[in-house]
Design a protein around this motif. Structure first.
Motif, PDB file in Angstrom:
ATOM      1  N   GLU B 149       8.505  -4.936  12.174  1.00 20.14           N
ATOM      2  CA  GLU B 149       6.794  -5.488  12.130  1.00 20.14           C
ATOM      3  C   GLU B 149       5.902  -4.102  12.097  1.00 20.14           C
ATOM      4  N   GLN B 150       6.553  -3.190  12.714  1.00 19.47           N
ATOM      5  CA  GLN B 150       5.551  -1.951  12.698  1.00 19.47           C
ATOM      6  C   GLN B 150       5.545  -1.377  11.253  1.00 19.47           C
ATOM      7  N   LEU B 151       6.736  -1.144  10.628  1.00 21.32           N
ATOM      8  CA  LEU B 151       6.626  -0.679   9.251  1.00 21.32           C
ATOM      9  C   LEU B 151       5.660  -1.534   8.448  1.00 21.32           C
ATOM     10  N   GLU B 152       5.802  -2.818   8.735  1.00 30.43           N
ATOM     11  CA  GLU B 152       4.951  -3.570   7.817  1.00 30.43           C
ATOM     12  C   GLU B 152       3.270  -3.227   8.138  1.00 30.43           C
ATOM     13  N   SER B 153       3.009  -3.091   9.203  1.00 25.68           N
ATOM     14  CA  SER B 153       1.786  -2.822   9.694  1.00 25.68           C
ATOM     15  C   SER B 153       1.159  -1.705   9.357  1.00 25.68           C
ATOM     16  N   ILE B 154       1.979  -0.485   9.302  1.00 22.77           N
ATOM     17  CA  ILE B 154       1.583   0.561   8.716  1.00 22.77           C
ATOM     18  C   ILE B 154       1.432   0.456   7.307  1.00 22.77           C
ATOM     19  N   ALA B 155       2.197  -0.296   6.813  1.00 23.70           N
ATOM     20  CA  ALA B 155       2.153  -0.241   5.072  1.00 23.70           C
ATOM     21  C   ALA B 155       0.733  -1.122   4.677  1.00 23.70           C
ATOM     22  N   ASP B 156       0.571  -1.976   5.713  1.00 21.27           N
ATOM     23  CA  ASP B 156      -0.825  -2.794   5.347  1.00 21.27           C
ATOM     24  C   ASP B 156      -1.866  -1.907   5.537  1.00 21.27           C
ATOM     25  N   ARG B 157      -1.842  -0.959   6.534  1.00 21.86           N
ATOM     26  CA  ARG B 157      -2.927  -0.249   6.900  1.00 21.86           C
ATOM     27  C   ARG B 157      -2.986   0.855   5.907  1.00 21.86           C
ATOM     28  N   THR B 158      -1.950   1.367   5.540  1.00 23.23           N
ATOM     29  CA  THR B 158      -2.151   2.343   4.220  1.00 23.23           C
ATOM     30  C   THR B 158      -2.825   1.787   2.982  1.00 23.23           C
ATOM     31  N   ILE B 159      -2.406   0.540   2.759  1.00 18.88           N
ATOM     32  CA  ILE B 159      -2.887   0.134   1.532  1.00 18.88           C
ATOM     33  C   ILE B 159      -4.322  -0.200   1.600  1.00 18.88           C
ATOM     34  N   GLN B 160      -4.753  -0.678   2.881  1.00 16.14           N
ATOM     35  CA  GLN B 160      -6.039  -0.812   3.191  1.00 16.14           C
ATOM     36  C   GLN B 160      -7.009   0.394   3.025  1.00 16.14           C
ATOM     37  N   GLU B 161      -6.184   1.406   3.649  1.00 15.36           N
ATOM     38  CA  GLU B 161      -7.219   2.661   3.484  1.00 15.36           C
ATOM     39  C   GLU B 161      -7.205   3.172   1.963  1.00 15.36           C
ATOM     40  N   ALA B 162      -6.165   3.224   1.299  1.00 16.71           N
ATOM     41  CA  ALA B 162      -6.234   3.902  -0.054  1.00 16.71           C
ATOM     42  C   ALA B 162      -6.582   3.106  -1.110  1.00 16.71           C
ATOM     43  N   ASP B 163      -6.539   1.812  -0.953  1.00 17.08           N
ATOM     44  CA  ASP B 163      -6.863   0.883  -1.981  1.00 17.08           C
ATOM     45  C   ASP B 163      -8.406   0.696  -2.239  1.00 17.08           C
ATOM     46  N   LEU B 164      -8.638   1.119  -3.372  1.00 14.24           N
ATOM     47  CA  LEU B 164     -10.111   1.287  -3.438  1.00 14.24           C
ATOM     48  C   LEU B 164     -10.832  -0.268  -4.442  1.00 14.24           C
TER      49      LEU B 164
END
Lengths: 798, 207
Positions: B149-164
């Motif tokens: 779950e933590q991995l998934e949340s990290i992935a989500d946040r990362t995409i949120q930050e980087a995805d323009l």
């Protein structure tokens, strides 16, 4: 704060004690003339028994027998004072990060010298050459040799030799000739000195000093190649210094007229004899030590002593044969480290490492304090502006010129050139220190009329380099290096990418072969593996070379220790038995602060050595912190914080980040524990997997043979990882210098997809998890440290 | 040097290779030696298991991906030229050559390096890093320490930050924009072939 006050009080007490004793001693012995005590630090107190002149009138219950204990008492007291000075210096860490410790110690030396001079009206304690060269220097150099990163050292040996030999000769010649020229030109006024004396002075002031270099480079983190260059140079240039010093000393005695070609040729030959002879003596003693440790199984308790004694003997033997003593002890340390670490019991290895550091640090402290004290002695001070200033100028300028010139030549032959910045740091880091002072103090006053002038100049040079250059080194490095991007909080994406790139870079370096294989090196490795290891290592040491197993073993032990500590903290280990929902999670909360104190498990700079477990376990706060948390813990107060926190904790740096492999005060090298933990866990998981699937009883308890067939079917990995995940570590990848299979006994067989590997485990290390149990899960109750693994497996099965 | 020349002559089209990749003859020789050392069976080609023989590489969390990057899709083996070409990406960039927009991007430019890195993430080569792909990379780097779950949340946040452009994936352009202190140093610190980096790395945060 109370602690600080206590320390200050303690310090002052001891200072006053010293002064009192000094004063008393002076009063008693002042009239008796002076006899230098062997071994006592240049004290001029006599040991006349005349203090007890009064007749005995009755039985005295208690007497004050100062002279009875004077010599050892003073020695012990001075060691204590030096230690307390170091403590005082280290009270404030922010100060030591600006001013290197050595400079502060010299300062304290000045203060102490002032006190003593005030009490005695003369400098009763100075750094005499005998004490320095026989009792203070050897352990520093032994420490340098024993902890030397061998691979790094030998792969840069060519460059180091060039700098040490040619560089020192160049420095000596240019400084000597330059000063002579200026003297002829009248810049120094009227002093009774000649060309040969100038050359002699040049040769003793030219040498870069290992003690000073280490002391300064501790604080300044430079990359390892640069470090080893300067450090290696400082150690190896002793060969040249000794020769030049003796040759010119002899020339001065002979007088200028006797010098002809023969003498000069003799001088050149003596260089080779001294240098190689010294190294040979060291190597012989290294062999002796290794052989000895091979047989000391029954006297493990005094094993460590042999190292020190034999190391010291190698120093003295070389000195006796008028060879280079420093080279001898350096090579003794360098050559024996691997074998004695393998042969000796873990605890002995720990002892040797720590005691070595204690001695080295202690000696260094004493040296610097006394360098300071020795200055407060008007008897030796002769001021000659021209001489002093010109010396400073010349050593500085000619060092730069020499380094740049030599580097320019070297770069033509090096595959990786040394950069401009490196050269600047190398030039600037050429510090002079106590060795120069010791040599100059050894000069004969009758032959060298200007001895005091030289002594004064040497002291000033030492102070200048150690203090000024030491203080400014760090800012210089910071200023010169490539500017980094401003440290802003990185986004998650950045962090991940950074780590990915690190790993990528490491991988590419591995693929392209960092050192590359080299015919000579391969031959040496083969020779060493076949003959030397057989000869010098105990049979049991030879066998237990399993690299991953070592990691496993040590991490297991560390986990166990931490577990016990945690259990004790909580009152009992009862929490272990509650397996239901507990997830033992080795959470590294303090990773950053402990990143320097990591077990040297990869051992790629020291060869495979059994890093003593106690050094990992006991000397630091547990860097693994057991945190029990329930599986369904809602620790999601802030997702953002959490994600960052996790990344911060768990992403380990790539291997390239680890620098600074030799340190006077830190024992462990910077091995990121996360990386090790990760590797360990991955490997162990795959091993467990293979056992689960093997479904056969493992060999009897004592000897475990595991044939590891690597399968990378994704479905085996519970969480559907990408393929080829688990690791097999074939031995004998001879190309990589980091190959742990130096003295290995691993088999390499061409396997299915990846080679197989046989691990052999010696008796005594029995891991019940690998016993004939089909399901490791059941075993967990009893074995807390292995409990981790199945739990981790479990967590992924969800 | 004699040995250099003799080794060079063994390699076909070596001038072209040097031209294309910018390696010097000495470098090529070293790489060739390395290639031969890896190629234990002397077939002239490398297979995945030859890479696997490298001790350290096996421990690298993304080692398998890097190995994969050497092999073009569908190919089973790597010959020396491809080997060198991939490694050429990591040569230090030539700072001195003026940027000539008409010439093709040199193989070791920053963009090429980033592209290489991008390809590591983007396994299916669709030009975007999807959430699943990112998750895979994260998993390989973090799996032992962090739950799913933590991995998934990290992935989500990362995409949120980087995805323009909000397409729930990271394209190459977005990838480039992530300001990277490290990418600038995404080279061998000094050529591929010498131990360690002589550049000064003073790391204040480590103290």
């Amino acid at each position: 704060m109370a602690c600080r006050t206590c320390l200050w009080l303690l310090g002052t007490t001891f200072f006053t004690c010293t002064v009192r004793l000094v004063v008393e001693g002076t009063e008693v012995g002042a009239t008796q003339g002076s006899q230098p005590e062997p071994g006592v630090v240049g004290s001029n107190h006599s040991q006349a028994g005349g203090g007890h002149g009064s007749s005995i009138s009755g039985i005295q219950i208690v007497t004050f027998k100062w002279h009875h204990v004077e010599a050892p008492y003073l020695i012990a007291l001075w060691i204590l004072v030096a230690g307390v000075s170091k403590m005082v210096v280290e009270l404030n860490h922010s100060l030591t990060s600006v001013i290197p410790e050595s400079a502060l110690l010299i300062l304290i030396g000045w203060i102490l010298g002032g006190i003593i001079y005030g009490a005695d009206k003369m400098q009763t304690f100075t750094l005499t050459p005998t004490v320095f060269f026989f009792y203070l220097l050897p352990q520093v150099i032994l420490d340098a040799g024993y902890f030397m990163p061998n691979k790094l050292f030998f792969s840069n040996m060519g460059a180091i030799l060039v700098y040490a030999v040619i560089g020192t000769c160049w420095n000596a010649a240019t400084v000597g000739l330059g000063l002579w020229g200026c003297w002829l030109g009248g810049a120094m006024g009227d002093i009774d000195i000649g060309l040969l004396q100038f050359l002699l002075f040049g040769s003793l002031i030219a040498a870069v000093d290992p003690v000073a270099v280490i002391a300064v480079f501790e604080e300044v983190h430079v990359n390892e190649v640069l470090f080893i260059m300067v450090f290696g140079e400082s150690l190896l240039n002793d060969g040249v210094t000794v020769v030049l010093f003796n040759v010119f000393d002899a020339f001065v005695s002979l007088g200028g007229a006797e010098i002809d070609a023969v003498e000069i040729i003799k001088g050149i030959i003596s260089f080779f004899v001294v240098a190689f002879g010294g190294s040979l003596v060291g190597i012989i003693f290294a062999l002796l030590i290794s052989l000895l440790t091979r047989c000391t199984k029954n006297i493990q308790i005094i094993e460590p002593g042999f190292i020190f004694i034999l190391g010291y003997l190698s120093y003295l033997t070389a000195e006796m044969l008028s060879l280079s003593a420093i080279l001898s002890i350096v090579f003794c340390g360098i050559c024996c480290q691997k074998y004695i670490n393998a042969n000796m019991d873990e605890r002995s290895v720990t002892t040797v490492r720590y005691v070595m550091k204690v001695f080295a640090n202690g000696s260094e402290t004493i040296i610097f304090v006394f360098l300071g004290i020795s200055a407060i002695d008007p008897a030796v001070w002769v001021w000659n502006t021209g001489f002093i200033l010109l010396t400073l100028l010349f050593i500085f300028v000619f060092r730069f010129i020499g380094v740049f010139l030599l580097t320019w030549i070297l770069n033509k032959y090096r595959l990786v050139p040394l950069e401009f910045i490196d050269q600047v740091v190398m030039s600037y880091g050429g510090l002079r220190g106590a060795v120069a002072y010791g040599l100059v103090a050894m000069l004969d006053e009758n032959k060298f009329k200007e001895k005091n002038l030289m002594v004064s100049t040497t002291l000033i040079v030492v102070y200048f380099t150690v203090m000024l250059q030491g203080i400014t080194m760090k800012p210089l490095v910071t200023w010169l290096k490539v500017k980094r991007a401003a440290v802003t909080e990185l986004t998650l994406a950045e962090k991940i990418q950074n780590r990915t790139f690190d790993h990528m870079l490491v991988a590419i370096e591995d693929i392209s072969g960092q050192i590359g294989h080299n015919y000579m090196r391969d031959k040496w490795h083969n020779f060493e593996e076949r003959w030397l290891c057989w000869f010098l290592m105990k049979p049991s040491a030879r066998k237990s070379r399993d690299y991953i197993f070592n990691i496993f073993h040590q991490l297991n032990l560390k986990d166990a220790m931490s577990y016990v500590k945690e259990g004790e903290r909580r009152g009992s280990l009862a929490f272990v038995r509650n397996e239901t929902k507990a997830d033992v999670d080795f959470n590294k909360k303090f990773r950053a602060s402990f990143s320097e104190i990591m077990p040297d498990i990869m051992a790629d700079n020291m060869g495979p050595d059994h890093v003593p477990l106690s050094s990992i376990l006991q000397d630091i706060v547990p860097s693994v912190c057991l945190v029990m948390h329930e599986q369904d813990l809602t620790m999601r107060e802030s997702e953002d914080f959490n994600a960052h926190h996790l990344l911060q904790q768990h992403l380990y740096r790539g291997r390239k980040q680890h620098r600074h492999r030799y340190s006077r005060s830190h024992l462990e090298t910077n091995r990121d524990e996360n990386e090790v933990q990760e590797i360990f866990q991955r490997t162990m998981r795959s091993r467990l997997e293979s056992f689960k699937s093997a479904k056969m009883g493992v060999a009897p308890a004592k000897k475990i043979q595991t044939k590891h067939q690597k399968k990378d079917k994704p479905q085996k990995m519970p969480n559907g990882n990408s393929s080829d995940k688990s690791k097999n570590h074939p031995y004998g990848d001879k190309d990589l210098e980091f190959s742990e299979g130096d003295c290995g006994s691993g088999d390499e067989a061409a396997g299915d997809l990846f080679p197989m590997r046989a691990y052999r485990v010696e008796a005594g290390i029995v891991n019940p998890a690998f016993m004939a149990e089909m399901d490791p899960m059941d075993n967990m109750q009893q074995i807390p440290h292995v409990a981790l693994l199945p739990q981790t497996l479990n967590s992924f099965d969800t | 040097m004699g040995s250099t020349n003799s080794t060079l002559s063994k390699i076909p089209n070596v001038e072209e290779l040097m031209e294309e990749t910018g390696f010097t003859p000495a470098h090529i020789v070293r790489l060739y030696d390395r290639f031969e050392a890896l190629d234990k069976e002397k077939t002239g080609h490398l297979r995945p298991q030859d890479f696997g023989a490298i001790n350290r590489l096996a421990m690298n969390p993304i080692g398998d991906r890097i190995i994969g990057a050497f092999f073009s899709p569908g190919q089973e083996t790597v010959d020396f030229h491809s080997f060198v070409r991939i490694l050429a990406h990591f040569r230090p960039a030539d700072k001195k050559h003026p940027k000539d927009p008409s010439m093709p991007e040199p193989v070791n430019s920053r963009t090429s390096k980033l592209k290489f890195a991008f390809q590591l993430y983007d396994q299916d080569k669709d030009g975007k890093i999807s959430r699943a792909e990112l998750l895979q990379v994260l998993r390989s780097m973090l799996e032992m320490q962090v739950t799913e779950e933590q991995l998934e949340s990290i992935a989500d946040r990362t995409i949120q930050e980087a995805d323009l452009d909000n397409d729930d994936a990271i394209s190459f352009e977005e990838f480039r924009k992530v300001p990277l202190g490290r990418a600038r140093r995404l080279t061998y610190q000094h050529g591929p072939l010498q131990h360690s980096a002589p550049r000064i790395l003073s790391q204040p945060h480590r103290k």
